[in-house]
Design an enzyme around this catalytic site. Structure first.
Site, PDB file in Angstrom:
ATOM      1  N   HIS A 122     100.940  42.800  10.020  1.00 19.79           N
ATOM      2  CA  HIS A 122      99.886  43.798   9.805  1.00 19.79           C
ATOM      3  C   HIS A 122     100.519  45.199   9.755  1.00 19.79           C
ATOM      4  O   HIS A 122     101.372  45.520  10.591  1.00 19.79           O
ATOM      5  CB  HIS A 122      98.875  43.716  10.957  1.00 19.79           C
ATOM      6  CG  HIS A 122      97.762  44.694  10.811  1.00 19.79           C
ATOM      7  ND1 HIS A 122      96.744  44.510   9.884  1.00 19.79           N
ATOM      8  CD2 HIS A 122      97.509  45.874  11.422  1.00 19.79           C
ATOM      9  CE1 HIS A 122      95.919  45.544   9.949  1.00 19.79           C
ATOM     10  NE2 HIS A 122      96.353  46.382  10.869  1.00 19.79           N
ATOM     11  N   ASP A 154      94.768  34.502  16.002  1.00 23.02           N
ATOM     12  CA  ASP A 154      93.736  33.823  16.792  1.00 23.02           C
ATOM     13  C   ASP A 154      92.403  33.982  16.055  1.00 23.02           C
ATOM     14  O   ASP A 154      92.397  34.313  14.861  1.00 23.02           O
ATOM     15  CB  ASP A 154      93.710  34.339  18.237  1.00 23.02           C
ATOM     16  CG  ASP A 154      93.237  35.776  18.344  1.00 23.02           C
ATOM     17  OD1 ASP A 154      92.833  36.369  17.309  1.00 23.02           O
ATOM     18  OD2 ASP A 154      93.255  36.325  19.459  1.00 23.02           O
ATOM     19  N   GLY A 156      90.133  36.210  16.180  1.00 19.77           N
ATOM     20  CA  GLY A 156      89.644  37.564  15.926  1.00 19.77           C
ATOM     21  C   GLY A 156      90.318  38.160  14.692  1.00 19.77           C
ATOM     22  O   GLY A 156      91.099  37.492  14.006  1.00 19.77           O
TER      23      GLY A 156
HETATM   24  C1  GAR Z   1     101.861  44.132   4.046  1.00 19.19           C
HETATM   25  O1  GAR Z   1     102.087  45.477   4.373  1.00 19.19           O
HETATM   26  C2  GAR Z   1     100.979  43.463   5.078  1.00 19.19           C
HETATM   27  O2  GAR Z   1     101.168  43.958   6.366  1.00 19.19           O
HETATM   28  C3  GAR Z   1      99.624  43.817   4.564  1.00 19.19           C
HETATM   29  O3  GAR Z   1      99.703  43.628   3.195  1.00 19.19           O
HETATM   30  C4  GAR Z   1     101.019  43.997   2.766  1.00 19.19           C
HETATM   31  C5  GAR Z   1     101.515  42.913   1.853  1.00 19.19           C
HETATM   32  O4  GAR Z   1     102.663  43.316   1.169  1.00 19.19           O
HETATM   33  N1  GAR Z   1      98.623  42.985   5.196  1.00 19.19           N
HETATM   34  C6  GAR Z   1      97.453  43.435   5.607  1.00 19.19           C
HETATM   35  O5  GAR Z   1      97.071  44.568   5.424  1.00 19.19           O
HETATM   36  C7  GAR Z   1      96.614  42.402   6.320  1.00 19.19           C
HETATM   37  N2  GAR Z   1      95.570  43.033   7.054  1.00 19.19           N
HETATM   38  P1  GAR Z   1     103.487  42.294   0.275  1.00 19.19           P
HETATM   39  O6  GAR Z   1     102.492  41.529  -0.600  1.00 19.19           O
HETATM   40  O7  GAR Z   1     104.392  43.161  -0.541  1.00 19.19           O
HETATM   41  O8  GAR Z   1     104.229  41.375   1.199  1.00 19.19           O
END
Ligand code: GAR
Length: 220
Positions: A122, A154, A156
């Site tokens: 995240h 989990d 949430g």
């Molecule tokens: C990442 O920064 C990840 O943390 C985020 O999407 C991006 C995916 O990048 N995820 C979220 O925001 C989930 N809530 P990527 O497709 O280049 O790996």
């Protein structure tokens, strides 16, 4: 004469299924780390997405890894989608599932099968700024540091036990319009953090006690 010691058995690589929704640069970091390096301790056995046309699935195809797509709108209910996703992942018999930019919250069927062994990444320092807009929400709040969190999933929204976190400074240049630039800086840290955390879990195992994650040989 004493017989020579038998070589210690080499553990097979942990089987990873990676779930994606976007460009898949975190997936790529895992692919690069695994490369031909058996010492990493893991292999990616499938990549799944919740939508068509993701860069992540393209990266998997280029690497010759099986892929699947499981869309919510192809199912009568969210629960049916959750069951279908769990079944598709189960076909590949993963030891660990990695949600690498997968923009869906999994449900009870998925967690019954893969709870305690699904890792998410995240782009914020949880428990602050969970949800789909972690970077934007942190910027809007005016924080001076943000970062990324690798955690177990989990029931949430981004609430599971934390495995690792990385910090990124927010500077005067980071305006709300500059969300993409800040996200890129976070992703640079995030990719290494994810590779390190997944490798540790794959090689050394893990134990979750309440909110605490212990990495290392379980039972030692
Ligand atoms: C990442 O920064 C990840 O943390 C985020 O999407 C991006 C995916 O990048 N995820 C979220 O925001 C989930 N809530 P990527 O497709 O280049 O790996």
């Amino acid at each position: 004469m004493a017989s020579p010691p038998s070589p210690s058995p080499v553990a097979p690589p942990a089987r990873l299924v990676v779930l994606v929704s976007g460009s898949g640069t975190n997936l790529q970091a895992l692919l690069d780390a695994i490369g031909d390096d058996p010492a990493y301790g893991a292999e990616i056995v499938a990549v799944g997405a919740d939508r068509d046309g993701t860069g992540g699935v393209e990266r998997a195809e280029r690497a010759g890894i099986p892929t699947f797509v499981c869309k919510v709108k192809d199912h009568a209910t969210r629960g049916a989608w959750d069951e279908a996703l769990a079944a598709l992942v189960a076909e590949h018999r993963p030891d660990l599932v990695v949600s690498a930019g997968f923009m869906k919250i999994v449900g009870p069927a998925f967690l019954a099968a893969f709870g305690g062994r699904t890792v998410n990444t995240h782009p914020a320092l949880l428990p602050s700024f969970p949800g789909a807009h972690g970077v934007r929400d942190a910027l809007a709040y005016g924080v001076k540091v943000t970062g990324c969190t690798v955690h177990f999933v989990d029931d949430g929204v981004d609430t599971g036990p934390i495995i690792a976190q990385g910090v990124v400074e927010v500077t005067e240049e980071d305006t709300p319009e500059g969300e993409a630039a800040l996200h890129e800086r976070i992703k640079e840290v995030e990719r290494s953090l994810l590779v390190e955390a997944v490798g540790r879990i794959a090689r050394d195992g893990h134990r979750i006690e309440g909110r605490k994650v212990h990495l290392g040989h379980v039972g030692e």
